[in-house]
Motif scaffolding. Structure first.
Motif, PDB file in Angstrom:
ATOM      1  N   LEU A 174      36.730  59.890  20.014  1.00 54.78           N
ATOM      2  CA  LEU A 174      35.520  60.659  20.309  1.00 54.78           C
ATOM      3  C   LEU A 174      35.413  60.950  21.803  1.00 54.78           C
ATOM      4  CD1 LEU A 174      32.729  59.052  18.083  1.00 54.78           C
ATOM      5  CD2 LEU A 174      34.132  61.018  17.594  1.00 54.78           C
ATOM      6  N   GLY A 175      36.418  60.504  22.557  1.00 51.70           N
ATOM      7  CA  GLY A 175      36.438  60.807  23.983  1.00 51.70           C
ATOM      8  C   GLY A 175      36.866  62.242  24.252  1.00 51.70           C
ATOM      9  N   ILE A 176      37.278  62.942  23.200  1.00 45.76           N
ATOM     10  CA  ILE A 176      37.867  64.276  23.325  1.00 45.76           C
ATOM     11  C   ILE A 176      37.013  65.240  24.142  1.00 45.76           C
ATOM     12  CG2 ILE A 176      36.965  64.947  21.028  1.00 45.76           C
ATOM     13  CD1 ILE A 176      39.445  66.744  20.729  1.00 45.76           C
ATOM     14  N   GLU A 177      35.703  65.246  23.890  1.00 42.17           N
ATOM     15  CA  GLU A 177      34.831  66.197  24.586  1.00 42.17           C
ATOM     16  C   GLU A 177      34.905  65.955  26.114  1.00 42.17           C
ATOM     17  OE1 GLU A 177      32.987  68.550  23.025  1.00 42.17           O
ATOM     18  OE2 GLU A 177      31.714  69.234  24.666  1.00 42.17           O
ATOM     19  N   GLY A 178      34.835  64.686  26.511  1.00 39.90           N
ATOM     20  CA  GLY A 178      34.890  64.358  27.932  1.00 39.90           C
ATOM     21  C   GLY A 178      36.275  64.538  28.516  1.00 39.90           C
ATOM     22  N   ILE A 179      37.300  64.192  27.731  1.00 37.09           N
ATOM     23  CA  ILE A 179      38.680  64.320  28.219  1.00 37.09           C
ATOM     24  C   ILE A 179      38.996  65.787  28.506  1.00 37.09           C
ATOM     25  CG2 ILE A 179      41.120  64.033  27.607  1.00 37.09           C
ATOM     26  CD1 ILE A 179      40.350  61.537  26.043  1.00 37.09           C
ATOM     27  N   MET A 180      38.552  66.681  27.601  1.00 36.34           N
ATOM     28  CA  MET A 180      38.786  68.114  27.822  1.00 36.34           C
ATOM     29  C   MET A 180      38.080  68.583  29.092  1.00 36.34           C
ATOM     30  SD  MET A 180      38.478  69.634  23.952  1.00 36.34           S
ATOM     31  CE  MET A 180      38.545  71.372  24.385  1.00 36.34           C
ATOM     32  N   LEU A 181      36.867  68.082  29.296  1.00 36.10           N
ATOM     33  CA  LEU A 181      36.089  68.520  30.459  1.00 36.10           C
ATOM     34  C   LEU A 181      36.729  68.032  31.764  1.00 36.10           C
ATOM     35  CD1 LEU A 181      33.368  70.023  31.038  1.00 36.10           C
ATOM     36  CD2 LEU A 181      32.403  67.781  31.445  1.00 36.10           C
ATOM     37  N   LEU A 182      37.119  66.750  31.783  1.00 37.34           N
ATOM     38  CA  LEU A 182      37.720  66.204  32.999  1.00 37.34           C
ATOM     39  C   LEU A 182      39.053  66.894  33.291  1.00 37.34           C
ATOM     40  CD1 LEU A 182      37.432  64.111  35.265  1.00 37.34           C
ATOM     41  CD2 LEU A 182      38.624  62.472  33.821  1.00 37.34           C
ATOM     42  N   LEU A 204      49.205  77.646  39.474  1.00 32.91           N
ATOM     43  CA  LEU A 204      48.566  77.439  38.176  1.00 32.91           C
ATOM     44  C   LEU A 204      49.297  76.394  37.350  1.00 32.91           C
ATOM     45  CD1 LEU A 204      47.801  81.148  37.268  1.00 32.91           C
ATOM     46  CD2 LEU A 204      46.126  79.383  37.781  1.00 32.91           C
ATOM     47  N   TRP A 205      50.643  76.415  37.413  1.00 32.93           N
ATOM     48  CA  TRP A 205      51.395  75.467  36.587  1.00 32.93           C
ATOM     49  C   TRP A 205      51.204  74.051  37.070  1.00 32.93           C
ATOM     50  CZ3 TRP A 205      52.457  76.430  31.896  1.00 32.93           C
ATOM     51  CH2 TRP A 205      52.669  77.755  31.477  1.00 32.93           C
ATOM     52  N   LEU A 206      51.018  73.873  38.382  1.00 30.36           N
ATOM     53  CA  LEU A 206      50.703  72.535  38.877  1.00 30.36           C
ATOM     54  C   LEU A 206      49.354  72.101  38.286  1.00 30.36           C
ATOM     55  CD1 LEU A 206      51.670  70.286  40.902  1.00 30.36           C
ATOM     56  CD2 LEU A 206      49.909  71.189  42.421  1.00 30.36           C
ATOM     57  N   GLY A 207      48.426  73.065  38.208  1.00 29.31           N
ATOM     58  CA  GLY A 207      47.126  72.781  37.607  1.00 29.31           C
ATOM     59  C   GLY A 207      47.264  72.319  36.163  1.00 29.31           C
ATOM     60  N   VAL A 208      48.112  73.026  35.402  1.00 29.89           N
ATOM     61  CA  VAL A 208      48.328  72.645  34.006  1.00 29.89           C
ATOM     62  C   VAL A 208      48.899  71.235  33.930  1.00 29.89           C
ATOM     63  CG1 VAL A 208      49.651  73.170  31.910  1.00 29.89           C
ATOM     64  CG2 VAL A 208      48.633  75.033  33.237  1.00 29.89           C
ATOM     65  N   LEU A 209      49.870  70.967  34.809  1.00 30.31           N
ATOM     66  CA  LEU A 209      50.507  69.643  34.816  1.00 30.31           C
ATOM     67  C   LEU A 209      49.466  68.561  35.087  1.00 30.31           C
ATOM     68  CD1 LEU A 209      53.293  68.154  34.710  1.00 30.31           C
ATOM     69  CD2 LEU A 209      53.231  68.216  37.215  1.00 30.31           C
ATOM     70  N   VAL A 210      48.619  68.809  36.097  1.00 33.64           N
ATOM     71  CA  VAL A 210      47.593  67.821  36.445  1.00 33.64           C
ATOM     72  C   VAL A 210      46.643  67.609  35.262  1.00 33.64           C
ATOM     73  CG1 VAL A 210      45.567  67.416  37.907  1.00 33.64           C
ATOM     74  CG2 VAL A 210      47.721  68.152  38.934  1.00 33.64           C
ATOM     75  N   ALA A 211      46.243  68.714  34.618  1.00 33.68           N
ATOM     76  CA  ALA A 211      45.332  68.605  33.475  1.00 33.68           C
ATOM     77  C   ALA A 211      45.956  67.763  32.364  1.00 33.68           C
ATOM     78  CB  ALA A 211      44.972  69.998  32.956  1.00 33.68           C
ATOM     79  N   VAL A 212      47.241  68.003  32.102  1.00 31.46           N
ATOM     80  CA  VAL A 212      47.927  67.256  31.044  1.00 31.46           C
ATOM     81  C   VAL A 212      48.012  65.778  31.410  1.00 31.46           C
ATOM     82  CG1 VAL A 212      50.158  66.931  29.908  1.00 31.46           C
ATOM     83  CG2 VAL A 212      49.211  69.226  30.162  1.00 31.46           C
ATOM     84  N   LEU A 213      48.343  65.507  32.685  1.00 30.54           N
ATOM     85  CA  LEU A 213      48.453  64.110  33.118  1.00 30.54           C
ATOM     86  C   LEU A 213      47.105  63.399  33.037  1.00 30.54           C
ATOM     87  CD1 LEU A 213      50.917  64.319  36.148  1.00 30.54           C
ATOM     88  CD2 LEU A 213      51.338  63.402  33.862  1.00 30.54           C
ATOM     89  N   VAL A 214      46.045  64.089  33.479  1.00 30.94           N
ATOM     90  CA  VAL A 214      44.712  63.487  33.405  1.00 30.94           C
ATOM     91  C   VAL A 214      44.329  63.218  31.948  1.00 30.94           C
ATOM     92  CG1 VAL A 214      42.256  63.955  33.760  1.00 30.94           C
ATOM     93  CG2 VAL A 214      43.867  64.349  35.611  1.00 30.94           C
ATOM     94  N   GLY A 215      44.641  64.191  31.068  1.00 28.86           N
ATOM     95  CA  GLY A 215      44.360  64.001  29.648  1.00 28.86           C
ATOM     96  C   GLY A 215      45.100  62.788  29.103  1.00 28.86           C
ATOM     97  N   ALA A 216      46.382  62.668  29.462  1.00 27.15           N
ATOM     98  CA  ALA A 216      47.187  61.542  28.991  1.00 27.15           C
ATOM     99  C   ALA A 216      46.623  60.228  29.522  1.00 27.15           C
ATOM    100  CB  ALA A 216      48.641  61.714  29.430  1.00 27.15           C
TER     101      ALA A 216
END
Lengths: 314, 351
Positions: A42-50, A65-77
């Motif tokens: 249920l952390g999904i909503e917050g994980i997507m936002l962060l 932009l791709w660095l941004g995607v990488l950071v987003a994926v790492l933060v999600g993980a």
């Protein structure tokens, strides 16, 4: 009614469905992997936002932009790992931890965004991803420009669905995920590490949720706002149930939801309907609740969902 | 070697110690963010404390903030006691707010209006909570997911109202018409916002404690939560207990909405609740699901929220720190609760 049909078969409308479905598909696949391993996130909503915030910030500061995607994926993980730490390693209540992760991640996202960008009357924006037409395929009438003239992340989502199905049903790791979600005791006896597999599935799930967040701030809106996720995480939870924990059905559910959402946006814009648009926004939630009642959820849900595993307890 | 060992009982002082430890850990962890924001940790927390509890006006503001979270905290605590996983307090609060706003806008004597607002608001909340409970009892639908999804349904219903029939035709703002002046809850202390609803919230907590600890229904709720098999064996109709719990829990969450309409906003708008329903989960967990503990836990969160705004003005640290504190407090408390179930023992003495 015919006016509605004309709307549906427009290139722009089809393209809009695909674009709306993309973040939902990532998020739904992420939640599905986690739940197939027996962990409701249920952390999904917050994980997507962060992730959306972190990706946007990284892209905006670095210009990549791709660095941004990488950071987003790492933060999600990373946030997936945090949820797994609480629910898998410590065996704490999955519902309450999930809500905790959502509260924590969204709080952190708001806090850091305000700290980095300050309070501005117009939210800062970035030059987001541009559609990349695929040669030849993009020339197919109607379907071509709608599906094959999209952001690279959209293609990634289209590939992610069969890939997820392949990983889940055709690889040893996928088998382990399904085993620890259905019968962890048996998986443990067969030499599968329940804890490690669940960790991996929840982390992979978090990474996919991060990708969903990245799409929102770097392709769809090109800016971060506090309402950028606005319940899409909860929608994904519903879509997983609606899609019966299957990658294909879940992606189908995401497309169906995107269709309703796109239709709603069109009707709002053209003033066609007299039905308030909120009625459409409610639909996926009501559908899912009704569907859960009809399909007697317990028969389809991973049997060990919500159940922590401790080796020494028999 | 250390290993976790199951605990059979927990000492009573744990009830007080665990939340305090969790809060201390939270404040230490979040001081990192204050430092990152370039402010003095002591100064920031100091401003927070003095702005929320430093003088009598600040205390009344904190109490006003705490009231809705006392109600949602009680709603969650009672539901979780029966293991009815009500994540829907947010939606139930909104339903209570909308229903009481309908009633409050009808001209009638003030006391009658307030009474009806409370009754109708509580009934609306109870009705919403009845949905996940019925689905669980009749169709074995998971109550977490259904109650969570209902929050979105109720939110969009509220939005449809305030952007549709309720929309302010004069200003064009998506807000409901105000309730009658006579239906505004009386202010208890002149010059503050301390309204009658806060008093009711403070009374509700001991009443809920009495209900859980000293009545037959409370006993049934506890047994159902702790051991449904034993409850069934002992002749308790578990399904009926779950339905009663849901009605009670939903009614309490609905009252949170009533208080916000009658005592604070006097109308309904899209952001009438900044997530008080979810905060209720934090409050209930900090309180260890004890209704009496709900009051101090809600006061803590309310103080953080009230104090954060002043801290932000004084030090420049974003007020969103209060959201981080809420999330961290919940997670720290969950980890702290491990000590009630397990103890760390040294095993295999290395001689």
């Amino acid at each position: 009614m015919s006016a509605v049909f004309e709307q549906i078969f427009q290139v722009g409308f089809l393209a809009a469905i695909i674009r709306i479905a993309t973040p939902l598909a990532f998020a739904t696949l992420g939640e599905m992997f986690s739940e197939r391993a027996g962990v409701l996130n249920l952390g999904i909503e917050g994980i997507m936002l962060l992730s959306a915030m972190a990706g946007f910030t990284a892209a905006s500061l670095s210009g990549s932009l791709w660095l941004g995607v990488l950071v987003a994926v790492l933060v999600g993980a990373l946030m997936g790992a945090l949820h797994a730490l609480f629910t898998v390693a410590l065996g704490l209540s999955q519902h309450v931890c999930g809500i905790g992760v959502t509260l924590f991640s969204s709080g952190l996202a708001y806090f850091l965004y305000r700290l980095i960008f300050g309070q501005q009357s117009v939210p800062p924006s970035i030059d987001g991803f541009k559609p990349v037409p695929i040669p030849l395929l993009a020339d197919i009438p109607v379907l071509g420009p709608a599906v094959f003239n999209q952001f690279t992340l959209v293609y990634l989502a289209i590939i992610a669905v069969p890939l997820a199905a392949f990983v889940l049903y055709r690889t040893p790791w996928g088998l382990s995920v399904r085993m620890v979600g259905e019968n962890p005791r048996a998986a443990d006896s067969a030499g599968v590490s329940v804890i490690a597999t669940r960790f991996q599935a929840v982390i992979l799930g978090g990474a996919l949720m991060g990708l969903a967040g990245a799409f929102l701030t770097m392709a769809q809106f090109n800016a971060f706002t506090f309402g950028v996720v606005s319940g899409r995480g909860w929608v994904a939870i519903a879509l997983v149930v609606f899609g019966r924990w299957d990658p294909w059905r879940s992606a189908g559910a995401a497309l169906l939801f995107a269709f309703v959402d796109a239709l709603q946006l069109r009707m709002q814009a053209s003033g066609l309907g007299h039905i308030p648009y909120e009625a459409f926004l409610m639909l996926p939630f009501i559908f899912t609740i009704v569907a859960m009642a009809f399909m007697s959820r317990n028969a389809v849900a991973p049997s060990a969902l919500l159940k922590p595993f401790r080796r020494e307890e028999r | 070697m250390f290993r976790l060992e199951a605990r059979t009982s927990t000492p009573a002082w744990f009830n007080l110690a665990l939340p305090l430890i969790a809060i201390a850990v939270t404040l230490v962890l979040c001081s990192g963010l204050i430092a990152v924001a370039g402010a003095g940790v002591i100064e920031a927390y100091g401003v927070m404390l003095s702005a929320s509890l430093g003088d009598s006006y600040a205390i009344t503001e904190t109490l006003v903030r705490a009231a809705p979270m006392i109600f949602t905290g009680l709603a969650v605590a009672i539901a979780f006691r029966a293991k009815f996983w009500n994540i829907g307090a947010e939606g139930q609060l909104l339903a209570g707010a909308v229903a009481s706003c309908f009633v409050g806008a009808i001209p009638m004597p003030g006391y009658l209006a307030m009474l009806l607002m409370a009754l109708v608001g509580a009934a609306a909340g109870a009705l919403v909570a009845l949905v996940p409970a019925t689905l669980r009892v009749k169709f074995k639908v998971d109550d977490v997911v259904s109650s969570l999804l209902l929050n979105s349904v109720i939110y969009y219903a509220l939005m449809a109202l305030i952007e549709g029939p309720w929309k302010d035709t004069f200003s064009g703002y998506p807000i409901s018409p105000p309730i009658e002046d006579s239906a505004n809850f009386p202010v208890l202390i002149e010059g503050t916002r301390l309204h009658l609803g806060v008093f009711v919230a403070l009374i509700a907590a001991p009443l809920c404690w009495f209900l859980i600890a000293r009545t037959t229904l409370g006993f049934r709720i506890r047994v159902t939560g702790e051991n449904p098999e034993a409850a069934r064996y002992g002749g308790i109709n578990v399904q009926r207990v779950l339905i009663s719990t849901a009605l009670l829990s939903g009614a309490l969450a609905g009252l949170a909405g009533v208080g916000e309409v009658g005592g604070v906003h006097f109308q309904v708008m899209s952001d009438i609740s900044p997530g008080y329903g979810y905060s209720g989960i934090v409050v209930a967990m900090l309180a260890r699901l004890n209704p009496l503990g709900v009051v101090p836990a809600a006061l803590f969160l309310a103080a953080v929220m009230t104090g954060a705004e002043a801290m932000s003005r004084a030090t420049g640290v974003p007020a969103f720190l209060s959201d981080v504190i809420q999330g961290t407090a919940l997670l720290s408390m969950l980890v702290a609760l491990l000590f009630t179930a397990y103890r760390i023992r040294r095993v295999g003495a290395q001689t």
